[in-house]
Design an enzyme around this catalytic site. Structure first.
Site, PDB file in Angstrom:
ATOM      1  N   ASN A  67     -31.840 -24.009 -29.877  1.00  0.00           N
ATOM      2  CA  ASN A  67     -33.113 -24.449 -29.311  1.00  0.00           C
ATOM      3  C   ASN A  67     -34.222 -23.523 -29.801  1.00  0.00           C
ATOM      4  O   ASN A  67     -34.025 -22.308 -29.878  1.00  0.00           O
ATOM      5  CB  ASN A  67     -33.044 -24.411 -27.783  1.00  0.00           C
ATOM      6  CG  ASN A  67     -31.954 -25.313 -27.236  1.00  0.00           C
ATOM      7  OD1 ASN A  67     -31.693 -26.377 -27.793  1.00  0.00           O
ATOM      8  ND2 ASN A  67     -31.310 -24.890 -26.160  1.00  0.00           N
TER       9      ASN A  67
ATOM     10  N   ASP B 281     -21.335 -18.684 -21.993  1.00  0.00           N
ATOM     11  CA  ASP B 281     -22.605 -18.938 -21.309  1.00  0.00           C
ATOM     12  C   ASP B 281     -22.369 -18.858 -19.790  1.00  0.00           C
ATOM     13  O   ASP B 281     -21.384 -19.405 -19.285  1.00  0.00           O
ATOM     14  CB  ASP B 281     -23.138 -20.320 -21.702  1.00  0.00           C
ATOM     15  CG  ASP B 281     -24.606 -20.493 -21.351  1.00  0.00           C
ATOM     16  OD1 ASP B 281     -25.409 -20.665 -22.280  1.00  0.00           O
ATOM     17  OD2 ASP B 281     -24.934 -20.460 -20.143  1.00  0.00           O
TER      18      ASP B 281
ATOM     19  N   VAL C  65     -34.222 -17.822 -23.946  1.00  0.00           N
ATOM     20  CA  VAL C  65     -33.957 -16.429 -24.324  1.00  0.00           C
ATOM     21  C   VAL C  65     -34.373 -16.264 -25.785  1.00  0.00           C
ATOM     22  O   VAL C  65     -33.862 -16.983 -26.660  1.00  0.00           O
ATOM     23  CB  VAL C  65     -32.474 -16.053 -24.131  1.00  0.00           C
ATOM     24  CG1 VAL C  65     -32.244 -14.601 -24.544  1.00  0.00           C
ATOM     25  CG2 VAL C  65     -32.033 -16.264 -22.680  1.00  0.00           C
TER      26      VAL C  65
ATOM     27  N   HIS D  77     -25.579 -22.323 -29.584  1.00  0.00           N
ATOM     28  CA  HIS D  77     -24.745 -22.840 -28.498  1.00  0.00           C
ATOM     29  C   HIS D  77     -23.539 -23.539 -29.111  1.00  0.00           C
ATOM     30  O   HIS D  77     -23.696 -24.393 -30.001  1.00  0.00           O
ATOM     31  CB  HIS D  77     -25.513 -23.883 -27.683  1.00  0.00           C
ATOM     32  CG  HIS D  77     -26.640 -23.353 -26.864  1.00  0.00           C
ATOM     33  ND1 HIS D  77     -26.499 -23.049 -25.526  1.00  0.00           N
ATOM     34  CD2 HIS D  77     -27.926 -23.092 -27.179  1.00  0.00           C
ATOM     35  CE1 HIS D  77     -27.670 -22.629 -25.048  1.00  0.00           C
ATOM     36  NE2 HIS D  77     -28.549 -22.658 -26.033  1.00  0.00           N
TER      37      HIS D  77
ATOM     38  N   HIS E 204     -29.672 -17.843 -30.730  1.00  0.00           N
ATOM     39  CA  HIS E 204     -28.278 -18.031 -30.319  1.00  0.00           C
ATOM     40  C   HIS E 204     -27.862 -19.444 -30.663  1.00  0.00           C
ATOM     41  O   HIS E 204     -28.626 -20.391 -30.513  1.00  0.00           O
ATOM     42  CB  HIS E 204     -28.091 -17.761 -28.825  1.00  0.00           C
ATOM     43  CG  HIS E 204     -29.149 -18.360 -27.966  1.00  0.00           C
ATOM     44  ND1 HIS E 204     -30.409 -17.800 -27.823  1.00  0.00           N
ATOM     45  CD2 HIS E 204     -29.160 -19.481 -27.199  1.00  0.00           C
ATOM     46  CE1 HIS E 204     -31.132 -18.535 -27.019  1.00  0.00           C
ATOM     47  NE2 HIS E 204     -30.411 -19.582 -26.630  1.00  0.00           N
TER      48      HIS E 204
HETATM   49  P1  AMP Z   1     -31.644 -21.372 -24.427  1.00  0.00           P
HETATM   50  O1  AMP Z   1     -32.187 -22.186 -23.295  1.00  0.00           O
HETATM   51  O2  AMP Z   1     -31.280 -22.166 -25.638  1.00  0.00           O
HETATM   52  O3  AMP Z   1     -32.538 -20.188 -24.751  1.00  0.00           O
HETATM   53  O4  AMP Z   1     -30.251 -20.801 -23.914  1.00  0.00           O
HETATM   54  C1  AMP Z   1     -30.120 -19.600 -23.204  1.00  0.00           C
HETATM   55  C2  AMP Z   1     -28.751 -19.623 -22.592  1.00  0.00           C
HETATM   56  O5  AMP Z   1     -28.419 -18.317 -22.208  1.00  0.00           O
HETATM   57  C3  AMP Z   1     -28.622 -20.508 -21.363  1.00  0.00           C
HETATM   58  O6  AMP Z   1     -27.645 -21.509 -21.612  1.00  0.00           O
HETATM   59  C4  AMP Z   1     -28.217 -19.544 -20.265  1.00  0.00           C
HETATM   60  O7  AMP Z   1     -27.300 -20.099 -19.356  1.00  0.00           O
HETATM   61  C5  AMP Z   1     -27.605 -18.409 -21.061  1.00  0.00           C
HETATM   62  N1  AMP Z   1     -27.631 -17.093 -20.428  1.00  0.00           N
HETATM   63  C6  AMP Z   1     -28.685 -16.490 -19.829  1.00  0.00           C
HETATM   64  N2  AMP Z   1     -28.333 -15.267 -19.403  1.00  0.00           N
HETATM   65  C7  AMP Z   1     -27.037 -15.095 -19.733  1.00  0.00           C
HETATM   66  C8  AMP Z   1     -26.091 -14.035 -19.554  1.00  0.00           C
HETATM   67  N3  AMP Z   1     -26.414 -12.883 -18.942  1.00  0.00           N
HETATM   68  N4  AMP Z   1     -24.831 -14.214 -20.022  1.00  0.00           N
HETATM   69  C9  AMP Z   1     -24.483 -15.362 -20.646  1.00  0.00           C
HETATM   70  N5  AMP Z   1     -25.326 -16.383 -20.851  1.00  0.00           N
HETATM   71  C10 AMP Z   1     -26.584 -16.271 -20.393  1.00  0.00           C
END
Ligand code: AMP
Length: 114
Positions: free
Chosen positions: A87, A30, A96, A102, A100
């Site tokens: 989430n 992340d 996003v 975490h 995914h």
């Molecule tokens: P969520 O809030 O559960 O959708 O988590 C999305 C996660 O994606 C967050 O923890 C961000 O820090 C991570 N994230 C966003 N863009 C990138 C990226 N380009 N590379 C790695 N992690 C990312």
């Protein structure tokens, strides 16, 4: 569906610090880590949210969990413990829209998570 940043990572169009890959799952660090170890495991197909899981794609979820389990052993945190969390939508804190898992480790996790 609009491509997400994770589609670009899957297509290797933008860089990511990849720590795990198999035929179905990609794992990468992340960019904004919330623990000393914070990795995201994603399916290699687009499933937008937890609400979009169904009988046809549910195997991806199992494979994401298996990947996380293997990674925990690889980085030596299986016994001390870790957290896996997904989430969903606004109240879940999802930002996003490509599911995914975490994987967080390396510190004591708190509950409730906030
Ligand atoms: P969520 O809030 O559960 O959708 O988590 C999305 C996660 O994606 C967050 O923890 C961000 O820090 C991570 N994230 C966003 N863009 C990138 C990226 N380009 N590379 C790695 N992690 C990312």
């Amino acid at each position: 569906m609009e491509p997400t940043i994770f589609d670009l990572i899957l297509q290797k169009e933008i860089p990511a610090d990849i720590v795990y890959e198999d035929a179905h799952v990609l794992g990468f660090k992340d960019v904004n880590p919330q623990a000393p170890i914070h990795v995201l495991f994603i399916p290699k197909v687009r499933i937008a949210t937890h609400n979009d899981l169904d009988a046809d794609n549910i195997d991806y979820l199992s494979r994401m969990h298996l990947a996380a389990k293997e990674y925990a052993a690889e980085v030596g945190v299986a016994d001390e413990g870790y957290r896996v969390v997904m989430n969903c939508n606004g109240h879940g804190g999802q930002t996003v829209y490509h599911i995914h898992l975490h994987f967080l480790a390396g510190r004591q996790m708190l509950w409730p998570p906030g």
